[in-house]
Design a protein around this motif. Sequence first.
Motif, PDB file in Angstrom:
ATOM      1  N   ARG A 115      -9.237  13.280  57.474  1.00  0.00           N
ATOM      2  CA  ARG A 115      -8.776  11.971  57.944  1.00  0.00           C
ATOM      3  C   ARG A 115      -7.598  12.065  58.929  1.00  0.00           C
ATOM      4  NH1 ARG A 115      -9.050   6.171  57.039  1.00  0.00           N
ATOM      5  NH2 ARG A 115      -7.229   5.506  58.180  1.00  0.00           N
ATOM      6  N   PHE A 116      -6.655  12.942  58.629  1.00  0.00           N
ATOM      7  CA  PHE A 116      -5.442  13.050  59.444  1.00  0.00           C
ATOM      8  C   PHE A 116      -5.493  14.334  60.256  1.00  0.00           C
ATOM      9  CE2 PHE A 116      -4.446  10.429  55.795  1.00  0.00           C
ATOM     10  CZ  PHE A 116      -3.792   9.355  56.370  1.00  0.00           C
ATOM     11  N   THR A 122       5.820  10.972  59.342  1.00  0.00           N
ATOM     12  CA  THR A 122       5.411   9.564  59.399  1.00  0.00           C
ATOM     13  C   THR A 122       4.058   9.350  58.729  1.00  0.00           C
ATOM     14  OG1 THR A 122       4.428   9.859  61.585  1.00  0.00           O
ATOM     15  CG2 THR A 122       6.724   9.129  61.514  1.00  0.00           C
ATOM     16  N   ASN A 123       3.260  10.389  58.621  1.00  0.00           N
ATOM     17  CA  ASN A 123       1.950  10.267  57.969  1.00  0.00           C
ATOM     18  C   ASN A 123       2.039  10.311  56.450  1.00  0.00           C
ATOM     19  OD1 ASN A 123       0.645  10.116  60.408  1.00  0.00           O
ATOM     20  ND2 ASN A 123      -0.014  12.249  60.413  1.00  0.00           N
ATOM     21  N   GLU A 125       3.528   8.514  54.145  1.00  0.00           N
ATOM     22  CA  GLU A 125       3.275   7.257  53.458  1.00  0.00           C
ATOM     23  C   GLU A 125       1.803   6.852  53.578  1.00  0.00           C
ATOM     24  OE1 GLU A 125       4.862   2.769  53.857  1.00  0.00           O
ATOM     25  OE2 GLU A 125       6.413   4.318  53.941  1.00  0.00           O
ATOM     26  N   LYS A 126       1.227   7.092  54.739  1.00  0.00           N
ATOM     27  CA  LYS A 126      -0.189   6.778  54.940  1.00  0.00           C
ATOM     28  C   LYS A 126      -1.071   7.623  54.026  1.00  0.00           C
ATOM     29  CE  LYS A 126       0.261   5.384  59.754  1.00  0.00           C
ATOM     30  NZ  LYS A 126      -0.065   5.708  61.141  1.00  0.00           N
ATOM     31  N   TYR A 128      -0.177   8.896  51.105  1.00  0.00           N
ATOM     32  CA  TYR A 128      -0.019   8.356  49.750  1.00  0.00           C
ATOM     33  C   TYR A 128      -0.958   7.163  49.533  1.00  0.00           C
ATOM     34  CZ  TYR A 128       4.008  11.019  48.071  1.00  0.00           C
ATOM     35  OH  TYR A 128       4.832  12.009  47.610  1.00  0.00           O
ATOM     36  N   ARG A 129      -0.933   6.226  50.462  1.00  0.00           N
ATOM     37  CA  ARG A 129      -1.790   5.041  50.340  1.00  0.00           C
ATOM     38  C   ARG A 129      -3.269   5.415  50.383  1.00  0.00           C
ATOM     39  NH1 ARG A 129       1.774   2.538  53.780  1.00  0.00           N
ATOM     40  NH2 ARG A 129       0.365   2.869  55.527  1.00  0.00           N
ATOM     41  N   PHE A 130      -3.630   6.274  51.326  1.00  0.00           N
ATOM     42  CA  PHE A 130      -5.015   6.698  51.516  1.00  0.00           C
ATOM     43  C   PHE A 130      -5.575   7.295  50.229  1.00  0.00           C
ATOM     44  CE2 PHE A 130      -7.907  10.216  52.773  1.00  0.00           C
ATOM     45  CZ  PHE A 130      -8.912   9.474  53.368  1.00  0.00           C
TER      46      PHE A 130
END
Length: 153
Positions: A115-116, A122-123, A125-126, A128-130
């Motif tokens: 995905r990343f 900066t990623n 937090e994304k 964690y949510r993902f």
Amino acid sequence: MPLNNQKDAWQAALYILARRSHSEYELRQKLYHKDYTIDEVDKAVFRLLEYGYLNDADFANQLFMKYSKMGKYSLYTIISKLKQHGVPDSIIQTVKNSHDSEEEWQAALKLVKKRFKSWDETNKEKIYRFLATRGFSTTVIHKVVEKMNDFEI
């Protein structure tokens, strides 16, 4: 006109199981939906259990392995899928206990890498949510983020 005039519950159950494995709960629901009586369904299921054609433990293990090997589901999600198939909680607990937690975090890491495409703070937090929205535990998520801090994607 009910379908039980065309086939008995035993034949219908064999036809259903020939296409794919089912849990006892799922098979019962399908047979009830075809308007077989409770007694007919009970007799067919009892016979299937006797012959070993219907086994919730084997079904749960096969399904668990299938979803684990796909590498995109958390343990929580797999358990949820087993419950949707009507697998009893005692069998789910046995399957869960045999689970290797290493596989789960490897699946999470694989998802993040897919995905990343790049890694920076900066990623974080994304990520964690993902992973959280996909049912991964905070322990697994922390382990993935630590691994990402150690290495570049």
